[in-house]
Design an enzyme around this catalytic site. Structure first.
Site, PDB file in Angstrom:
ATOM      1  N   LYS A   1       3.544  13.083  27.451  1.00  0.00           N
ATOM      2  CA  LYS A   1       4.347  11.771  28.062  1.00  0.00           C
ATOM      3  C   LYS A   1       5.533  11.428  26.849  1.00  0.00           C
ATOM      4  O   LYS A   1       4.955  11.074  25.696  1.00  0.00           O
ATOM      5  CB  LYS A   1       3.586  10.638  28.343  1.00  0.00           C
ATOM      6  CG  LYS A   1       4.342   9.587  28.666  1.00  0.00           C
ATOM      7  CD  LYS A   1       3.454   8.487  29.164  1.00  0.00           C
ATOM      8  CE  LYS A   1       4.305   7.107  29.571  1.00  0.00           C
ATOM      9  NZ  LYS A   1       3.389   6.110  30.147  1.00  0.00           N
TER      10      LYS A   1
ATOM     11  N   ARG B   1       8.232   2.247  22.216  1.00  0.00           N
ATOM     12  CA  ARG B   1       6.860   2.975  22.091  1.00  0.00           C
ATOM     13  C   ARG B   1       6.925   4.337  21.578  1.00  0.00           C
ATOM     14  O   ARG B   1       5.873   5.148  21.691  1.00  0.00           O
ATOM     15  CB  ARG B   1       6.670   3.235  23.844  1.00  0.00           C
ATOM     16  CG  ARG B   1       6.854   2.199  24.536  1.00  0.00           C
ATOM     17  CD  ARG B   1       5.755   2.527  25.945  1.00  0.00           C
ATOM     18  NE  ARG B   1       5.883   1.609  27.154  1.00  0.00           N
ATOM     19  CZ  ARG B   1       5.836   0.146  26.987  1.00  0.00           C
ATOM     20  NH1 ARG B   1       5.523  -0.340  26.160  1.00  0.00           N
ATOM     21  NH2 ARG B   1       6.010  -0.325  28.417  1.00  0.00           N
TER      22      ARG B   1
ATOM     23  N   LYS C   1       5.628  14.505  31.569  1.00  0.00           N
ATOM     24  CA  LYS C   1       6.432  13.304  31.952  1.00  0.00           C
ATOM     25  C   LYS C   1       7.483  12.716  30.944  1.00  0.00           C
ATOM     26  O   LYS C   1       6.947  13.009  29.999  1.00  0.00           O
ATOM     27  CB  LYS C   1       5.274  12.262  32.283  1.00  0.00           C
ATOM     28  CG  LYS C   1       6.076  10.820  32.723  1.00  0.00           C
ATOM     29  CD  LYS C   1       5.142   9.770  32.833  1.00  0.00           C
ATOM     30  CE  LYS C   1       5.852   8.283  32.942  1.00  0.00           C
ATOM     31  NZ  LYS C   1       5.018   7.420  32.988  1.00  0.00           N
TER      32      LYS C   1
ATOM     33  N   TYR D   1       8.673   9.082  43.571  1.00  0.00           N
ATOM     34  CA  TYR D   1       9.012   7.925  44.525  1.00  0.00           C
ATOM     35  C   TYR D   1       9.607   8.333  45.643  1.00  0.00           C
ATOM     36  O   TYR D   1       9.910   7.868  46.865  1.00  0.00           O
ATOM     37  CB  TYR D   1       9.973   6.969  43.733  1.00  0.00           C
ATOM     38  CG  TYR D   1       9.179   6.399  42.549  1.00  0.00           C
ATOM     39  CD1 TYR D   1       8.253   5.391  42.423  1.00  0.00           C
ATOM     40  CD2 TYR D   1       9.629   7.099  41.256  1.00  0.00           C
ATOM     41  CE1 TYR D   1       7.761   4.943  41.490  1.00  0.00           C
ATOM     42  CE2 TYR D   1       8.885   6.483  40.305  1.00  0.00           C
ATOM     43  CZ  TYR D   1       7.839   5.737  40.112  1.00  0.00           C
ATOM     44  OH  TYR D   1       7.241   4.983  39.130  1.00  0.00           O
TER      45      TYR D   1
HETATM   46  C1  PBG Z   1       2.727   2.910  31.640  1.00  0.00           C
HETATM   47  C2  PBG Z   1       3.658   3.618  32.541  1.00  0.00           C
HETATM   48  C3  PBG Z   1       5.047   4.028  32.476  1.00  0.00           C
HETATM   49  C4  PBG Z   1       5.249   4.742  33.392  1.00  0.00           C
HETATM   50  C5  PBG Z   1       4.219   5.213  34.001  1.00  0.00           C
HETATM   51  N1  PBG Z   1       3.011   4.524  33.484  1.00  0.00           N
HETATM   52  C6  PBG Z   1       5.937   3.326  31.595  1.00  0.00           C
HETATM   53  C7  PBG Z   1       6.022   3.392  30.236  1.00  0.00           C
HETATM   54  O1  PBG Z   1       5.339   4.174  29.576  1.00  0.00           O
HETATM   55  O2  PBG Z   1       7.043   2.510  29.639  1.00  0.00           O
HETATM   56  C8  PBG Z   1       6.738   5.073  34.049  1.00  0.00           C
HETATM   57  C9  PBG Z   1       6.981   5.696  35.437  1.00  0.00           C
HETATM   58  C10 PBG Z   1       8.254   5.952  35.687  1.00  0.00           C
HETATM   59  O3  PBG Z   1       9.202   5.528  35.019  1.00  0.00           O
HETATM   60  O4  PBG Z   1       8.483   6.195  36.825  1.00  0.00           O
HETATM   61  N2  PBG Z   1       2.841   3.030  30.412  1.00  0.00           N
END
Ligand code: PBG
Length: 309
Positions: free
Chosen positions: A177, A199, A230, A295
């Site tokens: 991620k 983050r 992701k 989505y």
């Molecule tokens: C929680 C999380 C996030 C997403 C999924 N779980 C946001 C982030 O990490 O800031 C993002 C999903 C999306 O953008 O569709 N940490």
């Protein structure tokens, strides 16, 4: 007849934002077509998903209140826990996946708890994430999906689930991620933007593909049943590479910013939405994803049913 890649709704996971209150279907401006739903709306949503042959939802919660440690995440009657119970009651066959993270529950918006300098405390956060996972399993979640990106969380969550008797629950790790700009609309939707900093301390650096493979390998070693890349579109090379290197089920998250871009262009008449969405999802599948979190799931399922039917 010779088509190599086929899309099927049976491989879509539909993300749902759940909010407090009743009779709420609050549209999310930066994600046209998506809404925050109250728990009493979920039975209807579940029935729609089943009728479209979409097998699974991924839940995100907007709690009543936030605090420094994100305690809303593991309450037995928390927003996600109530949503899981409602969905399982309405449609027992629907696979319910819960996102494990603290960012929607902390008042500072970070994915873990902080020390006095505002840095995330990794191991203290992992304990709270494991507690959250167990409470979601108690509520009835089938698949637990940690998205926080703390080190060692997959092993800790697996141990906590097993010790609580939830040996049968599946772990889907957000393994690769990245610290991405494509999460912008999600943070509006989930009200989870960090109040200071970013983050990058826990999510991955976009240029680092080899590190992503190491993260996937580590999560599998810690007990992940499924792994994820992701976002999807700027990381198709890593979806392909993960497919070639690892035999575990591979998920790709077609994130909020990817969705919003296509919706905005379609709303302006600049692209043919159906064509471009199906082409995009096909590309993610062709790269090697087994399942796609998107989505677009409901609309894509309708388009696919029409073209196949
Ligand atoms: C929680 C999380 C996030 C997403 C999924 N779980 C946001 C982030 O990490 O800031 C993002 C999903 C999306 O953008 O569709 N940490």
């Amino acid at each position: 007849m010779v088509r190599e890649t086929r899309l099927s709704p049976s491989q879509f996971i539909y993300p749902v934002f759940v909010t407090v209150g009743s009779d709420v279907r609050q549209p999310i401006p930066s994600m046209p077509g998506q809404s925050r739903l109250s728990v009493d709306q979920l039975a209807q949503e579940a029935a729609e998903l089943r009728s479209l042959d979409i097998p699974a939802v991924l839940l995100f919660g907007l709690p009543e209140a936030k605090d420094a440690v994100g305690s809303g995440a593991w309450q037995a009657d928390g927003i996600v826990q109530r949503a899981v119970a409602a969905l399982k009651e309405a449609q027992p066959e629907l696979v319910v996946i819960t996102d494990v993270c603290l960012c929607e529950y902390t008042d500072h918006g970070h994915c873990g708890v902080l020390d006095d300098n505002g840095s995330v405390r990794n191991d203290a956060s992992v304990e709270l994430l494991a507690r959250t996972a167990v409470s979601q399993a108690e509520a009835g979640a089938d698949i637990i999906a940690p998205s926080d990106m703390m080190d060692g969380r997959i092993g800790a969550v697996r141990r906590a689930l097993d010790q609580s008797g939830f040996v049968d629950r599946t772990l889907m790790a957000y393994s690769a991620k990245f610290a991405s700009g494509f999460y912008g609309p999600f943070r509006d939707a989930a009200d989870s933007a960090p109040q200071f900093g970013d983050r990058r301390g826990y999510q991955m650096d976009p240029p680092n593909g080899r590190e992503a493979m190491r993260a996937i390998e580590r999560d599998l070693a810690e007990g992940a049943d499924m792994v994820m890349v992701k976002p999807a579109l700027a990381y198709l090379d890593l979806i392909r590479e993960a497919r070639q290197r690892f035999d575990a089920p591979l998920a790709a998250y077609n994130v909020s910013g990817e969705y919003a871009m296509l919706k905005a262009a379609a709303a302006n008449g600049w692209i043919d939405e159906e064509r471009v969405v199906l082409e995009t999802l096909t590309g993610i599948k062709r790269a090697g994803a087994d399942v796609i979190l998107t989505y677009h799931a409901k609309e894509a399922a309708r388009w696919l049913a029409r073209s196949n039917g």
